[in-house]
Design a protein around this motif. Structure first.
Motif, PDB file in Angstrom:
ATOM      1  N   LEU A 194      27.888 -38.444 119.068  1.00  0.00           N
ATOM      2  CA  LEU A 194      29.310 -37.789 118.549  1.00  0.00           C
ATOM      3  C   LEU A 194      29.875 -38.710 117.441  1.00  0.00           C
ATOM      4  N   CYS A 195      29.243 -39.869 117.172  1.00  0.00           N
ATOM      5  CA  CYS A 195      29.639 -40.869 116.198  1.00  0.00           C
ATOM      6  C   CYS A 195      28.754 -42.068 115.937  1.00  0.00           C
ATOM      7  N   THR A 196      28.859 -42.549 114.899  1.00  0.00           N
ATOM      8  CA  THR A 196      28.235 -44.134 114.852  1.00  0.00           C
ATOM      9  C   THR A 196      29.270 -45.082 115.001  1.00  0.00           C
ATOM     10  N   LEU A 197      28.953 -45.839 115.834  1.00  0.00           N
ATOM     11  CA  LEU A 197      29.933 -47.018 116.183  1.00  0.00           C
ATOM     12  C   LEU A 197      29.999 -47.917 114.683  1.00  0.00           C
ATOM     13  N   PRO A 198      31.190 -48.249 114.433  1.00  0.00           N
ATOM     14  CA  PRO A 198      31.336 -49.166 113.081  1.00  0.00           C
ATOM     15  C   PRO A 198      30.587 -50.434 113.267  1.00  0.00           C
ATOM     16  N   VAL A 199      29.934 -51.069 112.449  1.00  0.00           N
ATOM     17  CA  VAL A 199      29.260 -52.319 112.410  1.00  0.00           C
ATOM     18  C   VAL A 199      30.362 -53.662 112.771  1.00  0.00           C
ATOM     19  N   LEU A 200      30.123 -54.328 114.120  1.00  0.00           N
ATOM     20  CA  LEU A 200      30.978 -55.133 114.302  1.00  0.00           C
ATOM     21  C   LEU A 200      30.530 -56.674 113.830  1.00  0.00           C
TER      22      LEU A 200
ATOM     23  N   VAL B 109      45.322 -36.568 114.596  1.00  0.00           N
ATOM     24  CA  VAL B 109      44.976 -36.681 113.268  1.00  0.00           C
ATOM     25  C   VAL B 109      43.363 -36.079 113.385  1.00  0.00           C
ATOM     26  N   TYR B 110      43.198 -35.003 112.329  1.00  0.00           N
ATOM     27  CA  TYR B 110      42.076 -34.374 112.260  1.00  0.00           C
ATOM     28  C   TYR B 110      41.153 -35.024 111.010  1.00  0.00           C
ATOM     29  N   ASP B 111      39.846 -34.687 111.310  1.00  0.00           N
ATOM     30  CA  ASP B 111      39.085 -35.317 110.019  1.00  0.00           C
ATOM     31  C   ASP B 111      37.684 -34.263 110.082  1.00  0.00           C
ATOM     32  N   GLU B 112      36.648 -34.534 109.175  1.00  0.00           N
ATOM     33  CA  GLU B 112      35.635 -33.730 108.984  1.00  0.00           C
ATOM     34  C   GLU B 112      35.035 -33.295 110.564  1.00  0.00           C
ATOM     35  N   THR B 113      34.834 -34.516 111.373  1.00  0.00           N
ATOM     36  CA  THR B 113      33.959 -34.384 112.373  1.00  0.00           C
ATOM     37  C   THR B 113      34.789 -33.562 113.462  1.00  0.00           C
ATOM     38  N   ASP B 114      36.059 -33.592 113.389  1.00  0.00           N
ATOM     39  CA  ASP B 114      36.904 -33.090 114.323  1.00  0.00           C
ATOM     40  C   ASP B 114      38.091 -32.460 113.701  1.00  0.00           C
ATOM     41  N   PRO B 115      37.973 -31.132 112.929  1.00  0.00           N
ATOM     42  CA  PRO B 115      38.841 -30.699 111.980  1.00  0.00           C
ATOM     43  C   PRO B 115      39.815 -29.878 112.287  1.00  0.00           C
ATOM     44  N   GLY B 116      39.991 -29.613 113.727  1.00  0.00           N
ATOM     45  CA  GLY B 116      41.070 -28.608 113.892  1.00  0.00           C
ATOM     46  C   GLY B 116      40.644 -27.325 114.139  1.00  0.00           C
ATOM     47  N   HIS B 117      39.332 -26.950 113.764  1.00  0.00           N
ATOM     48  CA  HIS B 117      39.056 -25.557 113.959  1.00  0.00           C
ATOM     49  C   HIS B 117      37.570 -25.591 114.533  1.00  0.00           C
ATOM     50  N   GLU B 118      36.991 -24.489 114.951  1.00  0.00           N
ATOM     51  CA  GLU B 118      35.561 -24.638 115.789  1.00  0.00           C
ATOM     52  C   GLU B 118      34.478 -23.978 114.834  1.00  0.00           C
ATOM     53  N   LEU B 119      34.813 -23.747 113.360  1.00  0.00           N
ATOM     54  CA  LEU B 119      33.731 -23.275 112.529  1.00  0.00           C
ATOM     55  C   LEU B 119      32.743 -24.081 112.036  1.00  0.00           C
TER      56      LEU B 119
ATOM     57  N   ILE C 126      31.376 -25.630 109.822  1.00  0.00           N
ATOM     58  CA  ILE C 126      31.806 -26.112 108.572  1.00  0.00           C
ATOM     59  C   ILE C 126      31.443 -27.699 108.284  1.00  0.00           C
ATOM     60  N   GLY C 127      30.701 -28.220 107.345  1.00  0.00           N
ATOM     61  CA  GLY C 127      30.713 -29.830 107.014  1.00  0.00           C
ATOM     62  C   GLY C 127      30.278 -30.407 108.172  1.00  0.00           C
ATOM     63  N   ASP C 128      30.748 -31.680 108.424  1.00  0.00           N
ATOM     64  CA  ASP C 128      30.229 -32.562 109.540  1.00  0.00           C
ATOM     65  C   ASP C 128      30.811 -32.088 110.900  1.00  0.00           C
ATOM     66  N   SER C 129      31.356 -30.969 111.190  1.00  0.00           N
ATOM     67  CA  SER C 129      32.195 -30.773 112.129  1.00  0.00           C
ATOM     68  C   SER C 129      31.251 -30.652 113.506  1.00  0.00           C
ATOM     69  N   LEU C 130      31.748 -31.242 114.493  1.00  0.00           N
ATOM     70  CA  LEU C 130      31.113 -31.432 115.682  1.00  0.00           C
ATOM     71  C   LEU C 130      31.181 -30.327 116.489  1.00  0.00           C
TER      72      LEU C 130
ATOM     73  N   ALA D  23      37.287 -43.609 112.862  1.00  0.00           N
ATOM     74  CA  ALA D  23      37.980 -42.513 112.937  1.00  0.00           C
ATOM     75  C   ALA D  23      38.701 -42.615 114.543  1.00  0.00           C
ATOM     76  N   MET D  24      40.053 -42.240 114.520  1.00  0.00           N
ATOM     77  CA  MET D  24      40.544 -42.066 115.920  1.00  0.00           C
ATOM     78  C   MET D  24      41.242 -40.607 115.743  1.00  0.00           C
TER      79      MET D  24
END
Lengths: 637, 217
Positions: free
Chosen positions: A462-468, A264-274, A276-280, A236-237
């Motif tokens: 905050l996140c898991t870095l992808p496998v390199l 661009v929002y996603d579940e961890t960074d959803p554009g709101h502060e509630l 909900i779900g995996d939101s950070l 995610a970016m």
């Protein structure tokens, strides 16, 4: 009615026919449709007034430039203006409807077909009109002539969601001839979108006035092929920005204002502060608690003809500024509530590197919690409380500042290490802080009942870095400067020449080597397409060219990046994957003046071994012809 | 009124083909220079004003770089023969005016087969040449702007009529050098640009069919 139309008609008849750029392929029918789309009010009134509503404001007169000697910008009173976030871009219907193949009949710029068009069929459409307009940087200044998207500087911000593909129609309505130092051809790059080549704003794919281009953004994570769906969520970016990438004129066009942010929002960074779900649950209400800080430096001419024009010299690159500008304002103030805020710091250049610190009311340094670097979350947030936050051109740093520790009425300051020209004395600053260094001021007030309550503490992870994956190949990019020409692997930039080919789905380990002899520049090297990971950094420490010393990685190099600061004599080893899309991509120094001096190189992604070896053979053949060392002697694949 | 014109997004500030308020007179010194034919001309008024020009810096006994650049320019001249001397000009200016008199320039030009219509070699007062070099090729870096060898390696392209300046490395491919020169061409009408766009699309389609993606030129 007639009062309004009469002068317009006179104006039209005066204009020669061939100067009038008519949108090709627009029939009266689509025109009326567009009018309907504007809103019910327009439909209810007569058709003539619908027509009036469609006519954009007349463009401002071309600037009268103020000579070739850099002037000292006029004085500006600090903290007069209020900082605001760029407005959110409004999705809209597009006529004619976007198509898989370039709709050249309607005036779309030539391109290859959109890749993965049906798989990521766009759901959200935006239009960004590049056009001349006036922008006022400060209440003490008169308007300045700029080139902006949708008459706004910075451009409106498209707010998007992963899994909801979007399409942005970039329309070129720049003047046919200009007195400014810009170039009226554009190609817009979404930095650092995982974008198919034809939508990536390749530097040679520029298009002229009157044409448009549809950039298709899948808004998917990298790794679509491997993970299915919308890719690997660990890729995610969030904080992107888009800017003009016209070869040789990028600095000029960006200095004139052709850039903006794209979130661009996603579940961890959803554009709101509630919760909900995996939101950070980071501060995340756009323009309320989540504010872009778009930094640039500008220099202004003295007032003339009702304008304070931006200083520019035709034929030269973008000049260094003596006013620090944030979100289009000089030294603004911002009212903040006693809670956490997120600032998405972006340096739009063209060339200046920023060294930012937060100054508390007592003059000591405040803490900024860095959560994301170059749009990517760090694995663990970093509390920066000593030393500056160094922001190279095009780099983005998402920082959280907690204002709840300060009583209402306190004032905090964002400090830049270099001094600007202010020209007006200021009082009441914290001890040790000069007004010349102040970028902006935060005024702390108590939170009103209607304002969103504070968010929980920033999570430790905050996140898991992808496998390199292990590298499939190794490659070195040598940046040198010979006889005044920036060379990469011995050759100057040529948009028509490929300098490296990679196979789709593989991973390569690249060494970026800065051997620019005379310069003391740190080149912010940007690699298009996918995020990379810095593995190590070394620096040449003696006259012996082969003696290097390891440099420990800083906190912002531990995660994923797309801008790799490259100081003199440094070697940066980084690893990157090439997934999902094909085509032509770039590596370049994001100091836009260097980029325009062709410190840029083209590399391609192909999808078959045959094509890979054919193209690599061709590259080596051309390199031999040009008298430089072939690259693939060890084997073509 | 033509309804299509309602979609006109702007009224051009300048009419096509008419001279713009150019900053050329402000930037380019109007110094008297001597050509390889021994004539004295005013550099801005008689050489650049209102024209599209390709300018490079060279000197007569430069061993490697200048010869490469001059041979590239000769190829450019061949490719753009029809325009040369009519609406496109090539100017080579010596960086060592104290050694290069018109005769030296002339023999250099003869040696490189550069006695061609529209191509002139210039020498002059060292102060004027230095000013011209700085005004046309500066990189705003003390090291690069004072190192003479750095300025033999860039072509400056100026269309003074449309106020368009660009530059290109002469070591890029001929195709690319020509492309960059075309960037400074007088602006085309929308119809011509759409036609160019259609041609480019055909080329892309053909390349995609033939090579899978975009080919190496």
């Amino acid at each position: 009615m007639s009062d309004v139309t009469a002068p317009r008609k006179r104006n039209r008849t005066r204009t020669r026919q061939d100067h009038v750029v008519t949108e090709p392929g627009v029939t009266r029918r689509t025109f009326v449709k567009a009018g309907v789309a504007v809103g019910a009010a327009a439909v209810l009134t007569s058709r003539k007034s619908t027509v009036q509503a469609q006519v954009p404001p007349p463009p401002p007169a071309e600037p009268v430039l103020c000579g070739t000697t850099p002037p000292v910008s006029p004085p500006t009173t600090p903290f007069l203006d209020v900082l605001s976030a760029p407005s959110a871009a409004v999705p809209q219907a597009l006529f004619p409807f976007p198509t898989l193949a370039a709709n050249t009949g309607a005036g779309e710029a030539a391109r290859a077909n959109h890749q993965r068009w049906l798989e990521f069929f766009p759901n959200v459409f935006y239009q960004m009109d590049a056009r001349p307009s006036l922008h006022t940087f400060h209440s003490n200044l008169l308007p300045s002539y700029m080139w902006t998207f949708n008459n706004a500087y910075p451009a409106p911000t498209p707010l998007n969601f992963y899994g909801v593909p979007s399409l942005v129609r970039f329309k070129n309505n720049l003047p046919v001839a200009t007195a400014s130092f810009g170039r009226n051809e554009i190609t817009v790059h979404l930095h650092n979108g995982h974008t198919a080549s034809e939508s990536d704003g390749f530097a040679g794919d520029f298009f002229g006035t009157g044409l448009f281009k549809d950039n298709h953004y899948a808004n998917a994570y990298a790794g679509i092929d491997a993970f299915g769906g919308i890719g690997d969520p660990n890729e995610a970016m969030h904080t992107f920005w888009f800017h003009d990438h016209r070869a040789a004129f990028t600095a000029n066009n960006n200095y004139l204002g052709l850039n903006g942010m794209y979130i661009v929002y996603d579940e961890t960074d959803p554009g709101h502060e509630l919760p909900i779900g995996d939101s950070l649950q980071l501060p995340n209400y756009y323009s309320v608690t989540d504010i872009p800080l778009i930094l640039t430096d500008k220099r202004f001419c003295a007032a003339a003809n009702g304008r304070n024009e931006l200083f520019q010299v035709v034929g030269a690159g973008a000049p260094g500024g003596d006013k620090w500008v944030v979100n289009g304002k000089i030294q603004p103030r911002m009212t903040v509530r006693r809670r956490k805020y997120r600032f998405r710091i972006l340096n739009t250049g063209p060339a200046k590197t920023w060294n930012l610190t937060l100054v508390k009311p007592d003059g000591t340094q405040g803490t900024m919690t860095v959560v994301a670097v170059d749009a990517n979350f760090l694995e663990h947030p970093f509390n920066l409380s000593s030393g500056p936050l160094t922001v190279f051109v095009a780099s983005r740093y998402d920082v959280i500042i907690d204002f709840s520790a300060f009583p209402a009425g306190s004032k905090l300051y964002l400090r830049e290490a270099a001094a600007q020209n202010v020209g007006v004395a200021a009082s009441g600053l914290p001890p040790g802080l000069a007004i010349e260094n102040v970028v902006m001021r935060f005024d702390v007030v108590n939170r009103e009942f209607w304002f969103p309550p504070d968010t929980p503490p920033v999570p430790a992870t905050l996140c898991t870095l992808p496998v390199l994956p292990p590298p499939d190949a190794f490659f070195q990019w040598d940046f040198t400067l010979v006889n005044g020409v920036f060379l990469i692997n011995g050759l100057p930039f040529d948009a028509n020449r490929i300098d490296h080919v990679v196979l789709q789905g593989t991973t390569e380990e690249w060494t970026l080597a800065n051997d620019v002899a005379a310069g003391n520049w740190t080149h912010p090297v940007h690699i298009h397409f996918e995020e990379g990971r810095i593995l190590s950094r070394r620096v040449r420490v003696s006259q012996n060219p082969d003696v290097f010393q390891n440099v420990p990685l800083t906190f912002d190099e531990l995660g994923r990046r797309d801008v790799y600061p490259l100081p003199p004599q440094h070697r940066v080893v980084m690893r990157q994957q090439f997934r999902d899309f094909l085509g032509r991509y770039l590596i370049h120094c994001h100091n836009m003046n260097h980029e325009d001096d062709f410190m840029m190189v083209r590399w391609d992604i192909v999808d078959s071994i045959e094509e890979l070896s054919t193209k690599r053979r061709e590259i080596d053949r051309q390199r031999r012809l040009a008298g430089v060392r072939p690259q693939y002697e060890g084997g073509l694949v | 009124m033509n309804r299509r014109e309602l979609f006109t997004s702007f009224t051009p500030a300048f009419a096509l083909g008419e001279p713009l308020a150019t900053c050329g007179s402000e930037l380019i010194p109007n110094a008297p220079l001597r050509t390889h034919e021994g004539k004295t001309v005013r550099f801005y008024d008689e050489v650049i004003k209102g024209r599209q020009v390709i300018i490079n810096m060279m000197y007569a006994d430069c061993a490697s770089q200048c010869s490469t650049v001059t041979s590239t320019l000769a190829k450019v001249h061949e490719a753009l023969q029809a325009r040369m001397g009519r609406d496109l000009f090539m100017h080579s200016i010596t960086v060592k005016p104290e050694q290069d008199d018109p005769a030296a320039l002339k023999s250099f030009a003869e040696m490189h087969d550069a006695i061609r219509p529209g191509w002139t070699f210039f020498t002059g007062d060292p102060y004027d040449i230095e000013t011209i070099r700085y005004r046309l090729f500066r990189m705003d870096h003390i090291k690069f702007d004072t190192d003479l060898s750095f300025h033999t390696a860039q072509l400056r392209i100026i269309n003074d009529a449309t106020n368009c300046w660009t530059c290109v490395s002469p070591f890029a491919s001929l195709y690319t050098v020509l492309e960059h020169i075309a960037w400074a061409d007088p602006p085309k009408s929308l119809e011509e640009r759409l036609e160019d766009n259609r041609r480019l699309q055909q080329k892309i389609d053909q390349e995609v069919r033939q090579y899978g993606y975009r080919k190496i030129v």
